[in-house]
Motif scaffolding. Structure first.
Motif, short mmCIF file in Angstrom:
data_model
loop_
_atom_site.label_atom_id
_atom_site.label_comp_id
_atom_site.label_asym_id
_atom_site.label_seq_id
_atom_site.Cartn_x
_atom_site.Cartn_y
_atom_site.Cartn_z
N HIS A 1 0.84 -1.21 0.00
CA HIS A 1 0.00 0.00 0.00
C HIS A 1 0.87 1.26 0.00
CE1 HIS A 1 -2.60 -3.20 1.51
NE2 HIS A 1 -3.62 -2.48 1.07
N PRO A 2 1.32 1.69 -1.17
CA PRO A 2 2.20 2.86 -1.21
C PRO A 2 1.48 4.19 -1.02
CG PRO A 2 1.84 2.04 -3.44
CD PRO A 2 1.20 1.05 -2.49
N GLY A 3 0.25 4.33 -1.52
CA GLY A 3 -0.42 5.63 -1.52
C GLY A 3 -0.56 6.24 -0.14
N GLY A 4 -1.22 5.51 0.76
CA GLY A 4 -1.43 5.99 2.11
C GLY A 4 -0.16 5.99 2.95
N SER A 5 0.83 5.21 2.53
CA SER A 5 2.12 5.24 3.22
C SER A 5 2.85 6.54 2.90
CB SER A 5 2.98 4.04 2.80
OG SER A 5 2.40 2.82 3.24
N LEU A 6 2.81 6.93 1.63
CA LEU A 6 3.49 8.16 1.22
C LEU A 6 2.84 9.40 1.86
CD1 LEU A 6 4.01 7.26 -2.54
CD2 LEU A 6 5.84 7.57 -0.85
N SER A 7 1.53 9.40 2.00
CA SER A 7 0.87 10.56 2.59
C SER A 7 1.22 10.72 4.07
CB SER A 7 -0.66 10.47 2.43
OG SER A 7 -1.19 9.38 3.15
N VAL B 1 -6.16 12.44 6.68
CA VAL B 1 -7.30 12.83 5.84
C VAL B 1 -6.78 13.09 4.43
CG1 VAL B 1 -9.29 14.36 5.62
CG2 VAL B 1 -8.35 13.87 7.90
N ASN B 2 -6.57 12.00 3.67
CA ASN B 2 -6.10 12.17 2.28
C ASN B 2 -7.24 12.06 1.27
OD1 ASN B 2 -6.46 9.33 1.73
ND2 ASN B 2 -4.46 8.94 2.66
N GLY B 3 -8.45 11.80 1.74
CA GLY B 3 -9.63 11.87 0.88
C GLY B 3 -9.89 10.66 0.01
N LEU B 4 -9.03 9.64 0.10
CA LEU B 4 -9.20 8.46 -0.76
C LEU B 4 -9.11 7.18 0.07
CD1 LEU B 4 -6.96 9.46 -3.81
CD2 LEU B 4 -9.46 9.44 -3.74
N GLN B 5 -9.91 6.20 -0.29
CA GLN B 5 -9.82 4.87 0.29
C GLN B 5 -9.85 3.86 -0.85
OE1 GLN B 5 -13.87 5.73 2.29
NE2 GLN B 5 -13.81 3.50 2.21
N ILE B 6 -9.83 2.59 -0.54
CA ILE B 6 -9.62 1.58 -1.57
C ILE B 6 -10.69 1.64 -2.67
CG2 ILE B 6 -10.90 -0.22 -0.34
CD1 ILE B 6 -8.74 -2.20 -1.37
N ASP B 7 -11.92 2.04 -2.32
CA ASP B 7 -13.02 2.03 -3.29
C ASP B 7 -13.19 3.34 -4.04
OD1 ASP B 7 -14.20 0.51 -0.55
OD2 ASP B 7 -14.26 -0.64 -2.41
N LYS C 1 -2.51 11.91 -0.90
CA LYS C 1 -2.20 10.49 -1.05
C LYS C 1 -1.18 10.31 -2.18
CE LYS C 1 -4.47 6.09 -0.47
NZ LYS C 1 -5.70 5.52 0.11
N GLY C 2 -0.16 9.51 -1.90
CA GLY C 2 0.88 9.27 -2.90
C GLY C 2 1.89 10.38 -3.03
N LEU C 3 1.93 11.31 -2.07
CA LEU C 3 2.78 12.50 -2.20
C LEU C 3 4.25 12.13 -2.40
CD1 LEU C 3 2.77 15.62 -2.07
CD2 LEU C 3 3.36 15.40 0.36
N GLY C 4 4.87 12.80 -3.37
CA GLY C 4 6.28 12.60 -3.66
C GLY C 4 6.55 11.84 -4.92
N VAL C 5 5.53 11.13 -5.39
CA VAL C 5 5.65 10.37 -6.65
C VAL C 5 4.54 10.86 -7.57
CG1 VAL C 5 5.62 8.09 -7.73
CG2 VAL C 5 6.61 8.38 -5.44
N SER C 6 4.91 11.55 -8.63
CA SER C 6 3.94 12.31 -9.42
C SER C 6 2.76 11.48 -9.90
CB SER C 6 4.64 12.97 -10.61
OG SER C 6 5.22 11.98 -11.46
N TYR C 7 3.02 10.30 -10.41
CA TYR C 7 1.93 9.52 -11.00
C TYR C 7 1.05 8.82 -9.95
CZ TYR C 7 5.17 5.59 -10.30
OH TYR C 7 6.03 4.67 -9.76
N MET C 8 1.47 8.87 -8.68
CA MET C 8 0.66 8.29 -7.60
C MET C 8 -0.21 9.31 -6.89
SD MET C 8 3.11 5.56 -5.64
CE MET C 8 3.93 4.21 -6.47
N GLU C 9 0.12 10.59 -7.02
CA GLU C 9 -0.55 11.60 -6.23
C GLU C 9 -2.04 11.72 -6.57
OE1 GLU C 9 1.56 15.30 -6.33
OE2 GLU C 9 3.37 14.46 -5.40
N ASN C 10 -2.87 11.56 -5.53
CA ASN C 10 -4.33 11.67 -5.63
C ASN C 10 -4.93 10.69 -6.63
OD1 ASN C 10 -4.97 13.70 -3.69
ND2 ASN C 10 -4.11 15.25 -5.07
N VAL C 11 -4.29 9.55 -6.82
CA VAL C 11 -4.81 8.51 -7.72
C VAL C 11 -5.18 7.30 -6.88
CG1 VAL C 11 -4.30 7.02 -9.69
CG2 VAL C 11 -3.36 9.34 -9.61
N ALA D 1 1.93 -0.31 6.65
CA ALA D 1 3.16 -0.76 7.29
C ALA D 1 4.42 -0.29 6.57
CB ALA D 1 3.16 -2.28 7.41
N PRO D 2 4.44 -0.20 5.22
CA PRO D 2 5.67 0.29 4.58
C PRO D 2 6.15 1.63 5.11
CG PRO D 2 4.24 -0.68 2.93
CD PRO D 2 3.45 -0.64 4.21
N ALA D 3 5.22 2.52 5.45
CA ALA D 3 5.61 3.83 6.00
C ALA D 3 6.23 3.68 7.38
CB ALA D 3 4.40 4.75 6.07
#
Length: 286
Positions: free
Chosen positions: A31-37, A178-184, A243-253, A73-75
């Motif tokens: 789970h990289p997105g929520g780890s990066l945020s 509060v990154n505004g995104l969840q799995i669904d 969500k995904g901050l720091g990696v352009s193609y992951m941000e808010n996706v 956990a990765p974070a």
């Protein structure tokens, strides 16, 4: 904080983000997105706030951290590795057979992990129990826990919030990413929790809303937590993050909630993070 201290924290958070990418790429899942945020708040917590000792990770007088959103956990692993609890080189073994770095935090195998988590909603309840025990023992121990904004759809979270307020756990800091995104999809469409600040206020919390990706705002939030000691009110940070901050193609996706980068995506992510790190390093040197 001085500007130099802020830059050092940003550099550390960038290394944590590199560790997240290394870990999820090595696992081919995660789970990289929520780890990066969450990388910034975990960096600030472990490098500026928490009383912990890498040489004595089970010190009974240490502060406690519970990753209630255990899928990130990765974070936590990347932060603990940067802090010195175990080697950074072990991060790519995430989820491998025989690795001590399991997909969710395991307090029995990972140095520095205070609670095994993964079932959403249960981590915050454990943190409340830890905080109550610390108050009863008058130990001076603070307890911190990080939840996802999707996680708080679980009813158990709100039972825990009531518990924290009822028992006046002013040594407890509940942090919601509060990154505004969840799995669904967007939390606003799946199950909106807004107005979250008013709800936490109504549950008896010292509620602080801030940018969870800003070291300066995190500093002020933790100052306000310190000031809440003796008030009988638990503290809640509502951390607005990307969500995904720091990696352009992951941000808010939302797709990056729970999948790993392939080889090409890994190369791009690491290149972007290294570029960001180099810029911070140059600024620090100036």
């Amino acid at each position: 904080m001085t500007k130099a201290e802020v830059l050092q924290l940003k550099m550390t958070a960038t290394r944590v983000r590199m560790g997240i990418i290394e870990a999820t790429h090595g696992a081919k899942c995660g789970h990289p997105g929520g780890s990066l945020s969450a990388a910034d708040v975990l960096t600030y917590l472990y490098f500026k706030v928490m009383n912990v000792d890498t040489e004595n990770p089970k010190d009974p007088l240490r502060d406690r951290f519970v990753l209630s959103k255990g899928h990130c956990a990765p974070a936590l692993y990347a932060t603990l590795a940067e802090r010195g609890f175990f080697p950074v080189r072990d991060l790519p073994t995430l989820r491998h057979d025989g690795s001590y770095l399991e997909g969710h935090p395991n307090m029995n195998t990972v140095p520095g992990v205070d609670m095994s988590t993964g079932s959403l909603g249960q981590g915050v309840s454990t943190a409340c129990g830890m905080a109550l025990a610390a108050k009863m023992q008058n130990s001076g121990v603070n307890v911190f826990t990080l939840l996802g904004d999707g996680e708080i759809e679980e009813g158990q979270c709100w039972e825990a919030f009531m518990f924290a307020s009822h028992y006046k756990l002013d040594n407890l800091c509940i942090m919601v990413d509060v990154n505004g995104l969840q799995i669904d999809g967007p939390t606003s469409k799946i199950m909106s929790s807004e107005p979250l600040d008013q709800k936490m206020d109504a549950f008896g919390f010292n509620t602080i809303v801030c940018n969870g990706n800003s070291m300066a705002e995190l500093e002020q939030a933790f100052v306000l937590f310190d000031r809440a000691h003796g008030s009988g009110k638990p503290t809640c940070f509502l951390l607005h993050t990307t969500k995904g901050l720091g990696v352009s193609y992951m941000e808010n996706v939302v797709d990056w909630h729970g999948k790993a980068p392939n080889d090409d995506e890994y190369t791009q992510a690491m290149a972007e993070l290294h570029e960001a790190y180099d810029l911070l390093e140059k600024e620090a040197q100036r």
